[in-house]
Design a protein around this motif. Structure first.
Motif, PDB file in Angstrom:
ATOM      1  N   THR A 101       0.848  -1.196   0.000  1.00  0.00           N
ATOM      2  CA  THR A 101       0.000   0.000   0.000  1.00  0.00           C
ATOM      3  C   THR A 101       0.878   1.238   0.000  1.00  0.00           C
ATOM      4  N   ARG A 103       0.251   5.205   0.113  1.00  0.00           N
ATOM      5  CA  ARG A 103      -0.824   6.168   0.354  1.00  0.00           C
ATOM      6  C   ARG A 103      -0.256   7.568   0.601  1.00  0.00           C
ATOM      7  N   SER A 126      -2.225  -1.287  -3.610  1.00  0.00           N
ATOM      8  CA  SER A 126      -3.037  -0.109  -3.344  1.00  0.00           C
ATOM      9  C   SER A 126      -2.190   1.139  -3.551  1.00  0.00           C
ATOM     10  N   GLN A 128      -2.975   4.984  -3.425  1.00  0.00           N
ATOM     11  CA  GLN A 128      -4.044   5.909  -3.064  1.00  0.00           C
ATOM     12  C   GLN A 128      -3.528   7.347  -2.961  1.00  0.00           C
ATOM     13  N   SER A 129      -4.255   8.243  -3.555  1.00  0.00           N
ATOM     14  CA  SER A 129      -4.008   9.675  -3.422  1.00  0.00           C
ATOM     15  C   SER A 129      -2.559  10.048  -3.713  1.00  0.00           C
ATOM     16  N   ASN A 158      -6.392  -1.238  -5.691  1.00  0.00           N
ATOM     17  CA  ASN A 158      -7.075  -0.071  -5.129  1.00  0.00           C
ATOM     18  C   ASN A 158      -6.415   1.187  -5.684  1.00  0.00           C
ATOM     19  N   SER A 160      -7.973   4.356  -5.394  1.00  0.00           N
ATOM     20  CA  SER A 160      -8.872   5.387  -4.888  1.00  0.00           C
ATOM     21  C   SER A 160      -8.178   6.738  -4.704  1.00  0.00           C
ATOM     22  N   GLU A 161      -8.975   7.807  -4.825  1.00  0.00           N
ATOM     23  CA  GLU A 161      -8.554   9.189  -4.553  1.00  0.00           C
ATOM     24  C   GLU A 161      -7.441   9.682  -5.483  1.00  0.00           C
ATOM     25  N   ASN A 162      -7.401   9.177  -6.694  1.00  0.00           N
ATOM     26  CA  ASN A 162      -6.428   9.645  -7.685  1.00  0.00           C
ATOM     27  C   ASN A 162      -7.167  10.432  -8.771  1.00  0.00           C
TER      28      ASN A 162
END
Length: 669
Positions: A101, A103, A126, A128-129, A158, A160-162
């Motif tokens: 991950t 992040r 993952s 994320q962002s 995952n 997310s938030e990109n």
């Protein structure tokens, strides 16, 4: 007497019965125990988290991990800079990594390429962002061969938030993962308008040949899901513009058999989409449609009639759901987890017919946060749902009383998590089961209380209602304390009920703003060997006397929140840091009486403390706090008096204004 060394297999078998924290402590005993506590069966769930770590300084945690004899598999990098200086780490550890991950990290394309070339056995990825990583649009542009080799076992992605994710970037990643089962695109800028299809895909015969490098479209994502329908099992589209039409199209994809779907905060979601979902995706076991304001009773009826295999349902803050829809829940015979928090139109009738129609041994988790319920509901839940492991009754002002909490302590003996935030009608008599509180413990009917707060007096009270309440609380505390002291010498069965300590399996307890909780309860009711998380914020009557017993009887606490506990001083902090050897998070914000003596005690005794929050502590030296010498600590939160509290860099306005609780008390009568 010679010591006997247990075989490795026996140690591993015994350690399976221990909690993670206990196993970690046991691993520090000797080398053989260390190896047994880090056996492969335990490593699957162990995650190494690097949060705001410095990998570019002279002292970094990387060498210790590289030289470890334990092959760690799961890594999380959060808010750190990942550069080429870490290449040797990926050379040594990459082959073992199964879950990665990244992040909110500062990382560039070249470094990401190097990382994934080394991580050849990834199962979960993952990202994320990480906006800088996707901003140029060139990520994985020339990486087809080695990326396919690295992603050959990848099952979960995952992204997310990109907000800079495009169809082209998305496809470069997912097409290299032939075994992909789970996909998360939460909080991504998914474009739904048909105009984007006409503009970027005028020829829709084979859109995968030339995916858009400008936008991320739902149309393209749907086409990919359709191409992998036999493999895809879990999808997350939370916090997007996913609407009823999109859900209808998704549900009708041929060969798609979903196990899990999350659509939290999708305001455009409608009953039409839910109807199609329940018609075509009847294999669903988990469904999250929380904060979807257009979901109504009709949706819930479709769900309960068709999704007979559902095990988890989250309809938190679906404000249009009423008792009519909730009463259908009794049809879901396999339901294990249910969240109906903040559904304002739900009352006792819906819960009685939907959840508590008969004894339910299947349901394990129930969230009723902020519902307008009577204490009879809490009593009914305790009797009809005896196998609950998780129960949240926060802000259920009228439901949680001394009577109802006694029934919960009697029947919910398997609880591991109990949350009672702002349930300020519960007193020491309810928490301890001791005092002028007689509970009909042998009857099958509702619990009754003979607790009397009337004290004969000839004096005329001239104070306000608030002052009268303070006097009444003081008398109640005195009476319960006197009976507790008497019970140490001889039993008083007619005055005892069920103590909070009866819930032996508790691991998380939240009593924030339960202001009638005093040292009496901490002394006689808090006896939990496995309790890890405890929130006593704004319990303003507790003092060092209760803290002394707390740290003795609850030695496993890792997270302790004492926000705005005004009566705690340095001696209480000293007791905490000396007694709680596993303490990792200590929240003391707003405790105005603590001084530098507390910080000195923390430096002397806290060996594993990671987070210290002393915001609003006016008597603490800023210089000493900034230079606190605790090797394990990575976050110290401070502020000047009167400044808004911060948590994880975000303004935290958790403390409710003092006028609101009093207003709520007036409204509930």
């Amino acid at each position: 007497m010679a010591s006997i060394e247990l075989p490795y297999e026996v140690l591993v078998y015994l350690f399976k019965y221990l909690l993670h924290a206990d196993r970690k402590s046991a691993s520090e005993t000797c080398r053989s125990w260390y190896l047994a506590a880090n056996d492969h069966c335990f490593l699957k769930e162990k995650v190494l988290v690097f949060y705001k770590a410095d990998f570019n300084g002279e002292i970094t945690p990387i060498p210790a991990i590289e030289d470890s004899i334990i092959p760690y598999e799961n890594f999380v990098f959060s808010e750190v800079e990942i550069s080429s200086k870490m290449n040797t780490f990926w050379d040594k550890m990459g082959e073992n990594i199964k879950t990665l991950t990244i992040r909110k990290c500062d990382i560039h394309e070249k470094t990401m390429n190097y990382i994934l070339q080394k991580c050849t056995n990834l199962e979960k990825l993952s990202i994320q962002s990480c906006k800088e990583l996707f901003m140029s649009g060139c990520l994985f542009e020339k990486a087809e061969d080695w990326l396919i080799d690295s992603f050959k076992n990848l099952k979960s992605i995952n992204l997310s938030e990109n907000k800079y994710l495009t169809d082209a970037l998305f496809y470069r990643i997912v097409k290299a993962a032939p075994e992909l089962n789970d996909l998360c695109l939460s909080s991504c800028n998914l474009q739904f308008h048909v105009g984007f299809i006409r503009k970027f895909y005028p020829n829709t015969n084979n859109i995968f040949e030339n995916p858009s490098e400008s936008v991320l479209t739902l149309y393209f994502v749907m086409q990919f899901i359709a191409s992998r329908a036999k493999k895809i099992r879990s999808l997350v589209f939370s916090n997007t513009l996913f609407d009823g039409a999109a859900l209808e199209s998704l549900a009708q994809i041929e060969d798609l058999k979903l196990d899990s779907l999350e659509l939290q905060s999708c305001d455009q979601l409608t009953n039409t989409g839910i109807m199609a979902l329940t018609k075509y995706q009847q294999t669903l076991r988990e469904l999250n449609i929380a904060l979807c304001t257009r979901v109504t009773d009709l949706s819930l009826r479709y769900i309960c009639n068709n999704l007979v295999n559902l095990e988890y349902l989250n309809i938190r803050r679906c404000r249009a759901v009423t008792n009519l829809g909730l009463s259908e829940l009794h049809k879901l015979n396999k339901l294990k987890r249910l969240n109906i928090a903040q559904c304002e139109l739900i009352s006792e009738e819906g819960i009685e017919y939907g959840i508590c129609q008969k004894v339910n041994l299947i349901l394990e988790e129930l969230d009723l946060n902020s519902l307008n319920l009577h204490q009879n509901v809490a009593i009914m839940i305790s009797e009809k749902l005896p196998n609950l492991r998780y129960l949240d009754l926060s802000y259920c002002f009228n439901a949680v009383t001394d009577m109802s909490i006694q029934k919960i302590f009697k029947n919910q003996v398997h609880l591991r998590t109990l949350k009672l935030t702002y349930c300020d009608r519960v007193s020491d008599a309810g928490f301890s089961g001791i005092g002028k509180l007689e509970i009909n413990i042998d009857s099958d009917g509702p619990a009754t209380s003979n607790y009397s707060e009337n004290h004969p007096t000839n004096r005329i009270h001239l104070g306000s209602r608030a002052e009268e309440e303070i006097i009444r609380d003081a008398r109640r505390k005195r009476d319960v304390m006197n009976i507790c002291k008497k019970m140490t010498f001889y039993p008083l069965p007619s005055y005892t009920g069920y103590s909070l300590g009866r819930l032996k399996s508790l691991r998380e307890l939240n009593l924030s703003s339960c202001n009638r909780l005093t040292d009496v309860s901490l002394t006689y009711a808090f006896m939990f060997k496995e309790l890890r998380i405890l929130d006593l914020s704004r319990c303003q009557q507790i003092t060092v006397d209760g803290i002394i017993h707390l740290v003795i009887n609850c030695p496993s606490i890792e997270y302790l929140n004492l926000t705005d506990c005004y009566n705690l001083k340095d001696d209480a902090v000293v007791e905490i840091v000396q007694g709680l050897k596993r303490l990792q998070n200590l929240i003391l914000r707003g405790c105005n009486h603590i001084t530098d003596k507390s910080l000195e005690a923390i430096m002397d005794h806290c060996k594993v403390l990671r987070v210290l929050d002393i915001q609003g502590c006016r008597c603490v030296s800023v210089e000493l706090a900034c230079n606190i010498a605790v090797p394990s600590i990575h976050t110290v939160l401070m502020s000047k008096p009167g400044v808004v509290y911060f948590k994880d860099g975000v303004k935290d306005r958790v403390p409710i204004p003092p006028t609101l609780p009093s207003l709520f008390r007036k409204l509930r009568y």
